[in-house]
Design a protein around this motif. Structure first.
Motif, PDB file in Angstrom:
ATOM      1  N   PRO A 185     -13.540 -18.958  11.929  1.00 43.29           N
ATOM      2  CA  PRO A 185     -13.586 -18.434  10.552  1.00 43.29           C
ATOM      3  C   PRO A 185     -14.336 -17.109  10.429  1.00 43.29           C
ATOM      4  N   VAL A 186     -15.380 -16.937  11.238  1.00 45.71           N
ATOM      5  CA  VAL A 186     -16.167 -15.700  11.171  1.00 45.71           C
ATOM      6  C   VAL A 186     -15.333 -14.493  11.583  1.00 45.71           C
ATOM      7  N   ILE A 187     -14.595 -14.605  12.699  1.00 47.54           N
ATOM      8  CA  ILE A 187     -13.818 -13.445  13.152  1.00 47.54           C
ATOM      9  C   ILE A 187     -12.626 -13.184  12.221  1.00 47.54           C
ATOM     10  N   ILE A 188     -12.074 -14.222  11.607  1.00 48.75           N
ATOM     11  CA  ILE A 188     -10.980 -14.021  10.651  1.00 48.75           C
ATOM     12  C   ILE A 188     -11.507 -13.350   9.384  1.00 48.75           C
ATOM     13  N   PHE A 219     -12.152  -8.531   5.958  1.00 50.98           N
ATOM     14  CA  PHE A 219     -13.053  -7.517   5.408  1.00 50.98           C
ATOM     15  C   PHE A 219     -12.629  -6.118   5.838  1.00 50.98           C
ATOM     16  N   PHE A 220     -12.403  -5.939   7.142  1.00 49.95           N
ATOM     17  CA  PHE A 220     -12.028  -4.622   7.641  1.00 49.95           C
ATOM     18  C   PHE A 220     -10.656  -4.198   7.133  1.00 49.95           C
ATOM     19  N   GLY A 221      -9.741  -5.159   6.970  1.00 48.33           N
ATOM     20  CA  GLY A 221      -8.416  -4.827   6.464  1.00 48.33           C
ATOM     21  C   GLY A 221      -8.444  -4.355   5.032  1.00 48.33           C
ATOM     22  N   ALA A 260      -4.609  -3.658  13.700  1.00 46.45           N
ATOM     23  CA  ALA A 260      -3.788  -4.223  12.620  1.00 46.45           C
ATOM     24  C   ALA A 260      -4.452  -5.506  12.117  1.00 46.45           C
ATOM     25  N   HIS A 261      -5.471  -5.358  11.279  1.00 47.72           N
ATOM     26  CA  HIS A 261      -6.251  -6.501  10.833  1.00 47.72           C
ATOM     27  C   HIS A 261      -5.407  -7.508  10.051  1.00 47.72           C
ATOM     28  N   PHE A 262      -4.477  -7.018   9.244  1.00 47.75           N
ATOM     29  CA  PHE A 262      -3.683  -7.936   8.440  1.00 47.75           C
ATOM     30  C   PHE A 262      -2.690  -8.728   9.300  1.00 47.75           C
ATOM     31  N   ALA A 263      -2.361  -8.219  10.469  1.00 47.27           N
ATOM     32  CA  ALA A 263      -1.548  -9.004  11.400  1.00 47.27           C
ATOM     33  C   ALA A 263      -2.366 -10.188  11.920  1.00 47.27           C
ATOM     34  N   HIS A 264      -3.639  -9.950  12.207  1.00 47.50           N
ATOM     35  CA  HIS A 264      -4.518 -11.027  12.644  1.00 47.50           C
ATOM     36  C   HIS A 264      -4.645 -12.090  11.552  1.00 47.50           C
ATOM     37  N   GLN A 291       0.824  -1.203   0.000  1.00 47.22           N
ATOM     38  CA  GLN A 291       0.000   0.000   0.000  1.00 47.22           C
ATOM     39  C   GLN A 291       0.860   1.256   0.000  1.00 47.22           C
ATOM     40  N   PHE A 292       1.938   1.223   0.757  1.00 50.32           N
ATOM     41  CA  PHE A 292       2.840   2.374   0.829  1.00 50.32           C
ATOM     42  C   PHE A 292       3.428   2.681  -0.547  1.00 50.32           C
ATOM     43  N   MET A 293       3.863   1.663  -1.275  1.00 46.90           N
ATOM     44  CA  MET A 293       4.481   1.874  -2.584  1.00 46.90           C
ATOM     45  C   MET A 293       3.469   2.363  -3.608  1.00 46.90           C
TER      46      MET A 293
END
Length: 246
Positions: free
Chosen positions: A196-199, A204-206, A216-220, A106-108
């Motif tokens: 699976p639901v919380i992942i 989705f939020f990430g 940090a959704h993508f860390a999760h 995303q930064f790039m």
């Protein structure tokens, strides 16, 4: 060798100690344990591991440590301590790597967009370190996108959440029918559906950036994916071993 109970207590104790020392006694050196963006001068490779022992607040710490104790204890009793600790740290490291990779991508994208407007790499570096952004760039790129750009570069990530998500995935595989409860749902849900639901929610939020709060959704997601990979490899190894024994 420490028992399952002792090992998790050690992890919890270390997390609590570092939180108290860094948060309440304001020892600035501890801030270098957080995970910074790889292009930031504050980044160090050891942060891929040490960020797992840093937390942003009491609620963050309590939630992670409670989850570690609740879901980690039965796993460690079943696996034994060495296997559990290997899994815990591997999923935490995997979470850090995927989170950093997603941020780098995303930064790039934003950096290339800014450079296409005539800004040099030196201009961008000055903007990132000084925090000053000229109004013309804000009008062309948009304030939310520039805030995201600055945040990726300057804001570190902390917490054991990536490893905790890995533990959740392993728990769902080991105890698929165990009943778990979401705060906003009165009916307990089996682990094989709950996890699976919380992942999926984090994914989705990430992707959509609709997150509530600085999470940090993508860390999760990274911790969960690493857990899936490890479990898959363990199953392949066990199948291979069983075939040889036969």
């Amino acid at each position: 060798m420490p028992s399952a109970k002792q090992s998790i207590y050690y992890l919890v104790a270390i997390n609590v100690l570092i939180f108290v020392v860094s948060y309440y006694f304001k020892i600035s050196e501890f801030q270098t344990l957080a995970l910074y963006f790889p292009l930031n001068e504050k980044f160090h490779y050891y942060q891929i591991v040490t960020h797992m022992f840093m937390h942003g607040g009491i609620a963050h710490l309590l939630f992670n440590m409670y989850a570690l104790w609740s879901f980690g204890t039965p796993l460690e009793k079943s696996w034994q301590t060495p296997k559990f600790l290997l899994f815990y740290f591997a999923t935490g490291i995997g979470a850090a790597l995927l989170y950093s990779l997603a941020n780098y991508y995303q930064f790039m994208l934003i950096s290339d967009q800014i450079m296409a407007l005539g800004y040099s790499a030196e201009n961008i570096q000055t903007m990132l370190t000084s925090g000053y952004v000229d109004n013309s760039l804000v009008n062309k790129i948009g304030e939310p996108r520039l805030i995201e750009f600055m945040s990726i570069f300057n804001s570190p990530v902390v917490g054991a959440s990536g490893a905790i998500y890995g533990i959740l995935v392993a728990f769902a595989f080991s105890y698929p029918n165990a009943k778990l409860a979401l705060i906003f749902l009165p009916v307990p849900i089996s682990a094989k559906y709950f996890v699976p639901v919380i992942i999926a929610g984090d994914l989705f939020f990430g992707i959509t950036k609709y997150s509530i709060g600085n999470i940090a959704h993508f860390a999760h997601v990274g911790g969960a994916l690493t857990a899936l990979l490890i479990i898959f490899l363990w199953k392949m190894r066990n199948n291979y071993t069983n075939k040889i024994d036969q």
